[in-house]
Write an enzyme that holds these catalytic residues in place. Structure first.
Site, PDB file in Angstrom:
ATOM      1  N   TYR A 332     -36.232 -35.441-111.816  1.00 32.23           N
ATOM      2  CA  TYR A 332     -36.641 -37.551-110.878  1.00 32.23           C
ATOM      3  C   TYR A 332     -34.998 -37.857-110.398  1.00 32.23           C
ATOM      4  CZ  TYR A 332     -39.847 -37.942-114.195  1.00 32.23           C
ATOM      5  OH  TYR A 332     -41.192 -37.149-114.929  1.00 32.23           O
ATOM      6  N   CYS A 358     -31.958 -19.328-110.576  1.00 40.93           N
ATOM      7  CA  CYS A 358     -32.053 -19.062-109.468  1.00 40.93           C
ATOM      8  C   CYS A 358     -32.851 -20.177-108.466  1.00 40.93           C
ATOM      9  CB  CYS A 358     -32.398 -18.198-109.102  1.00 40.93           C
ATOM     10  SG  CYS A 358     -32.114 -17.219-107.745  1.00 40.93           S
ATOM     11  N   GLU A 359     -32.558 -21.837-108.330  1.00 43.91           N
ATOM     12  CA  GLU A 359     -32.855 -23.203-107.515  1.00 43.91           C
ATOM     13  C   GLU A 359     -31.365 -23.249-107.927  1.00 43.91           C
ATOM     14  OE1 GLU A 359     -36.044 -23.303-106.650  1.00 43.91           O
ATOM     15  OE2 GLU A 359     -37.209 -21.730-107.920  1.00 43.91           O
ATOM     16  N   TYR A 387     -37.524 -36.300-123.005  1.00 41.92           N
ATOM     17  CA  TYR A 387     -38.637 -35.361-121.975  1.00 41.92           C
ATOM     18  C   TYR A 387     -37.416 -34.674-121.821  1.00 41.92           C
ATOM     19  CZ  TYR A 387     -41.915 -39.697-122.246  1.00 41.92           C
ATOM     20  OH  TYR A 387     -42.241 -40.828-122.090  1.00 41.92           O
TER      21      TYR A 387
END
Length: 433
Positions: A332, A358-359, A387
């Site tokens: 978000y 790894c992002e 959340y």
């Protein structure tokens, strides 16, 4: 951004606070918890949960209101048990959440079952345990519940989720009340579905349900929704469908920044009760489904700085928590406050707080002005009570973190830290031929 020369005040409740330079949760220093339990670690304050519940309890006093905790915010069974003990009902969206209510020893007669894709086994167990109500999302679901109820020789209490086409002015991924959303039945088409429901076997109509979105900080969308739903209730009354409750859903926002503005829940309930009385509907029960606003600011995610990486344009603090522990920033672009566990008040610098996954999306905070960090320092990621753990995953084969709840000078482990061995044990090898 935090100016380190100013007093640092944790968001939300006072149960996360500094004594001298050390950050405490209630009466326990966070650095002690990290030494005993390692990081990353979800840390919740019992006093914060009770304080947020008491705000609702005060607001609903002398009113016909049921508070059903939205379990998808945080479904740990100890938190479920705590809120059930305080008097909450529960808004569930899966059979798994219902089984957690049962495991916590909570009576299921104050459970409402929401969600667009209820499976047959979930419907069966909900009927067997006598939940308060199913919130219906489609004609197909209505017919399936009628069929299963008939087979089991049980009656299903139902509300139909009305989509009032109200803009909640929130992030598009958590807006649920517009025509283009997958949730609910368009308000213009709902009357026909109520008429159908009144003819189906083993179906008892008890209410109207709606939910317009999440992290709502303004009263206006709720007022618009209430006016539309009350007008719809009057239309039902004219065709001899008399309801027992109106479920306004949840979505009430919290402060993620100290300067965020949120409305008082009492204002909403006073307006709602007055509109019901004005329209001669004052015997109708109001249901609210808060989740985030009960637990969001009750928790932090404690993490350790593994590396400091400096480039020509950025300072990166690479921590041991990642997007698999706290998905909201990646999903978000959400803001979470960052607090130093030891407030050194030394030279300050801008940092991107990132994880080891790894992002490129694996960031927790960007361009934060913080006290100069070094490897081994601890930070607390604020507003992690809602959340975060419920959205956690094993991406990159990373074990899920432990959860604890602090009560004054004691703490209780309410979820054990997952091990890599436990992840591997669930996977099966195929034969090589």
């Amino acid at each position: 951004m935090t100016n380190i020369n100013q007093k640092i005040t944790p968001v939300g409740f006072p149960h996360f606070h500094y004594i001298n330079e050390d950050l405490y949760v209630e009466n326990i220093p966070l650095k002690i918890l990290s030494e005993k339990l390692d990081t990353p670690l979800y840390v919740y304050s019992r006093a914060s949960i009770r304080e947020s519940w008491n705000k609702y309890a005060k607001a609903i006093k002398d009113k016909n209101v049921l508070i059903c905790y939205g379990m998808k915010a945080n479904s740990n069974i100890s938190i479920v048990k705590e809120l059930g003990f305080l008097g909450a009902g529960f808004d569930i969206v899966s059979g798994g959440e219902l089984k957690k209510v049962i495991a916590a020893g909570i009576n299921t007669n104050k459970v409402v079952f929401s969600g667009v894709g209820k499976k047959s086994w979930e419907i069966k167990i909900a009927l067997e345990y006598g939940i308060k109500c199913f919130n219906i999302e489609s004609e197909s679901e209505l017919r399936k519940i009628s069929k299963i109820s008939n087979i089991l020789n049980k009656n299903a209490n139902i509300s139909i989720r009305i989509n009032p086409n109200v803009d909640a002015n929130t992030h598009p991924y958590i807006s649920t009340g517009l025509k283009e959303n997958k949730f609910g039945i368009d308000i213009e088409e709902s009357l026909a579905l109520y008429k159908l429901a009144s003819t189906l076997p083993n179906i008892k109509i008890v209410g109207i349900d709606c939910h317009i979105g999440s992290q709502i900080t303004e009263l206006a969308p709720y007022i618009d929704t209430i006016n539309k739903i009350i007008n719809f209730a009057k239309k039902l009354h004219k065709i001899n469908i008399n309801i027992e409750h109106i479920d306004l859903g949840g979505g009430l926002g919290i402060k993620y920044h100290n300067n965020d503005k949120i409305f008082n829940i009492e204002e909403l309930l006073v307006f709602f009760a007055a509109k019901l009385k004005e329209n001669n509907l004052h015997n109708i029960q109001i249901i609210l489904e808060p989740g985030r606003s009960l637990v969001g600011n009750s928790g932090i995610l404690l993490s350790k700085v593994e590396y400091i990486k400096t480039t020509l344009t950025k300072n990166f603090a690479i921590i041991d928590a990642a997007m698999n522990d706290i998905m909201r920033p990646a999903l978000y672009q959400a803001y979470h406050g960052i607090l130093p566990v030891y407030n050194k008040n030394n030279n300050k610098q801008y940092y991107d707080i990132v994880g080891p996954v790894c992002e490129s999306a694996d960031w927790i905070a960007k361009n934060r002005l913080l006290s100069s960090l070094k490897e081994g320092d601890l930070i607390a990621i604020e507003s992690a009570g809602a959340y975060c753990m419920t959205m956690a995953s094993n991406y990159n084969s990373r074990p899920k973190a432990a959860e604890i709840i602090v009560d004054k000078d004691k703490y209780y482990i309410i979820r054990q830290r997952e091990s890599i061995e436990e992840i591997i044990q669930k996977e099966l090898l195929i034969p090589i031929e």
